[in-house]
Design a protein around this motif. Structure first.
Motif, short mmCIF file in Angstrom:
data_model
loop_
_atom_site.label_atom_id
_atom_site.label_comp_id
_atom_site.label_asym_id
_atom_site.label_seq_id
_atom_site.Cartn_x
_atom_site.Cartn_y
_atom_site.Cartn_z
N UNK A 1 0.85 -1.20 0.00
CA UNK A 1 0.00 0.00 0.00
C UNK A 1 0.89 1.25 0.00
N UNK A 2 1.93 1.22 0.83
CA UNK A 2 2.82 2.39 0.95
C UNK A 2 3.72 2.54 -0.28
N UNK A 3 4.40 1.46 -0.65
CA UNK A 3 5.42 1.58 -1.70
C UNK A 3 4.88 1.48 -3.12
N UNK A 4 3.79 0.73 -3.33
CA UNK A 4 3.26 0.60 -4.69
C UNK A 4 2.03 1.47 -4.91
N UNK A 5 1.56 2.11 -3.84
CA UNK A 5 0.41 3.01 -3.95
C UNK A 5 -0.87 2.31 -4.40
N UNK A 6 -1.06 1.06 -3.99
CA UNK A 6 -2.28 0.35 -4.40
C UNK A 6 -3.24 0.20 -3.23
N UNK A 7 -4.47 -0.23 -3.53
CA UNK A 7 -5.48 -0.33 -2.47
C UNK A 7 -5.27 -1.60 -1.64
N UNK A 8 -5.99 -1.67 -0.52
CA UNK A 8 -5.92 -2.84 0.37
C UNK A 8 -6.27 -4.11 -0.40
N UNK A 9 -7.38 -4.06 -1.15
CA UNK A 9 -7.83 -5.24 -1.89
C UNK A 9 -6.81 -5.69 -2.93
N UNK A 10 -6.28 -4.71 -3.66
CA UNK A 10 -5.29 -5.04 -4.70
C UNK A 10 -4.03 -5.65 -4.07
N UNK A 11 -3.62 -5.06 -2.95
CA UNK A 11 -2.42 -5.56 -2.26
C UNK A 11 -2.64 -6.99 -1.77
N UNK A 12 -3.83 -7.23 -1.18
CA UNK A 12 -4.12 -8.57 -0.67
C UNK A 12 -4.17 -9.59 -1.80
N UNK A 13 -4.71 -9.17 -2.92
CA UNK A 13 -4.78 -10.06 -4.08
C UNK A 13 -3.38 -10.42 -4.57
N UNK A 14 -2.49 -9.43 -4.58
CA UNK A 14 -1.10 -9.69 -5.01
C UNK A 14 -0.42 -10.67 -4.06
N UNK A 15 -0.63 -10.45 -2.75
CA UNK A 15 0.00 -11.34 -1.76
C UNK A 15 -0.61 -12.75 -1.88
N UNK A 16 -1.92 -12.79 -2.11
CA UNK A 16 -2.62 -14.07 -2.28
C UNK A 16 -1.95 -14.87 -3.41
N UNK A 17 -1.67 -14.19 -4.50
CA UNK A 17 -1.02 -14.84 -5.64
C UNK A 17 0.42 -15.21 -5.31
#
Lengths: 110, 241
Positions: free
Chosen positions: B41-57
């Motif tokens: 969220x801090x370094x890539x400037x993305x939303x909570x949902x997008x960040x969680x989806x990336x980590x999920x993957x």
């Protein structure tokens, strides 16, 4: 682990050496530290890191401790006495491997 | 940016829905995912949902969106692809199982070099044979009780401390107690082929099986105690659901 399969065999040594340099570390911290030290060249994935950590723990090379941090629990890994000794052996093995590869790939430098 | 209590709870629920049922596995995953989401969220400037989806993957949970908007992903089916978490749990089970087998073997070796245990073992065998001579049926029942002692221990810890429930460490320790039980059942299974019914199997065979497995029963109980002590030391609380 992304990048190269060549790094795969050295993952345990990387983890042991990092823990040798720091008192204790948690999983995510290890991935970020490696990324920073290698300037983004080496990216340890979760799928590679945790099995390695759990294996080292099962082998008695790592000890764990849990602390509450920011509304959640954090599991820290640290070296056991056996782990510290094993780190020395693993680093020697790795240095020997690098020397051997150097001799094969670039005999002038060896 | 630090995630709020509610967001952390959301991730914990997401892990439960992804069938990460063991709390001692979940706490490590939760911390990693929260740290990674905060970072993204801090370094890539993305939303909570997008960040969680990336980590999920990132954990190897392959998710195909099929044209579903990212905001809807959490509603529609992020929980359907938990292959990465399943692998994570399997690998952890494998390592914990290996660790316990190592401990069991080590304790077994120590036992057979320990005079005190050898005396205890001989005394147990002699006592058991005496009971058999006096009442074969009683020896069979006592033998049965001795062999299920590790399972009784597992039930005892289950009720004593709720942190022993849904714990991978305890589940694996119970697994090794169940192994002992299955060996006993196996002897029934093998022998029942030679006899008309289980009731016709001579009690002496079960006496021998019990005597043979006694050291393993004793070690299994020790492993349980060790696991409990270790968990108590590491987690130092009775805390999780």
């Amino acid at each position: 682990m992304s990048n190269s399969k060549l790094y795969k065999g050295s993952l345990n040594t990387i983890i042991l050496q990092l823990l040798n340099q720091h008192d204790k570390m948690y999983g995510y911290e290890i991935t970020q530290k490696v990324k920073a030290l290698t300037k983004g060249e080496l990216n340890i994935t979760e799928g590679a890191l945790y099995p390695a950590l759990h294996k080292l723990e099962a082998e008695g090379l790592l000890d764990v401790e849990v602390a509450k941090v920011d509304n959640r629990l954090r599991k820290y890994y640290k070296l056991t006495e056996t782990g510290t000794k094993e780190t020395v052996n693993k680093l020697e093995e790795l240095a020997e491997y690098i020397r051997t590869m150097q001799a094969l790939v670039n005999p002038k430098l060896a | 940016m630090k995630l709020s209590k509610e967001e952390i709870q959301f991730i914990d629920n997401y892990l439960i829905k992804n069938e990460v049922k063991y709390w001692d596995v979940r706490l490590e995953l939760l911390d990693h995912i929260v740290s990674a989401v905060e970072d993204k969220i801090v370094n890539n400037g993305i939303s909570f949902n997008e960040a969680l989806l990336e980590v999920h993957r990132g954990f190897g949970n392959q998710f195909i969106e099929f044209g579903v908007a990212k905001s809807d992903v959490f509603e529609k089916g992020l929980y359907q692809s938990n292959i990465g978490f399943k692998k994570f749990i399997r690998q952890k089970q494998k390592e914990v199982g290996r660790k316990y087998r190592k401990i069991t073997w080590k304790h077994l070796k120590i036992k057979f070099t320990n005079i005190q245990f050898l005396i205890e073992y001989i005394a147990f065998v002699l006592l058991f044979i005496s009971i058999y001579k006096f009442s074969p049926k009683s020896s069979f029942l006592i033998g049965l009780l001795v062999l299920i002692l590790p399972n009784i221990y597992s039930v005892y810890y289950f009720f004593k401390d709720k942190s022993a429930r849904k714990s991978l460490s305890f589940s694996m320790a119970t697994g090794s107690a169940m192994f002992l039980w299955s060996m006993y059942n196996l002897s029934f299974y093998i022998l029942k082929e030679s006899y008309e019914s289980v009731a016709n199997i001579p009690y002496i065979i079960f006496v021998l099986v019990t005597c043979l497995f006694y050291p393993l029963v004793s070690v299994n109980i020790e492993v349980y105690r060790k696991v409990y002590k270790e968990n108590k030391k590491i987690y130092n609380l009775k805390f999780y659901k």
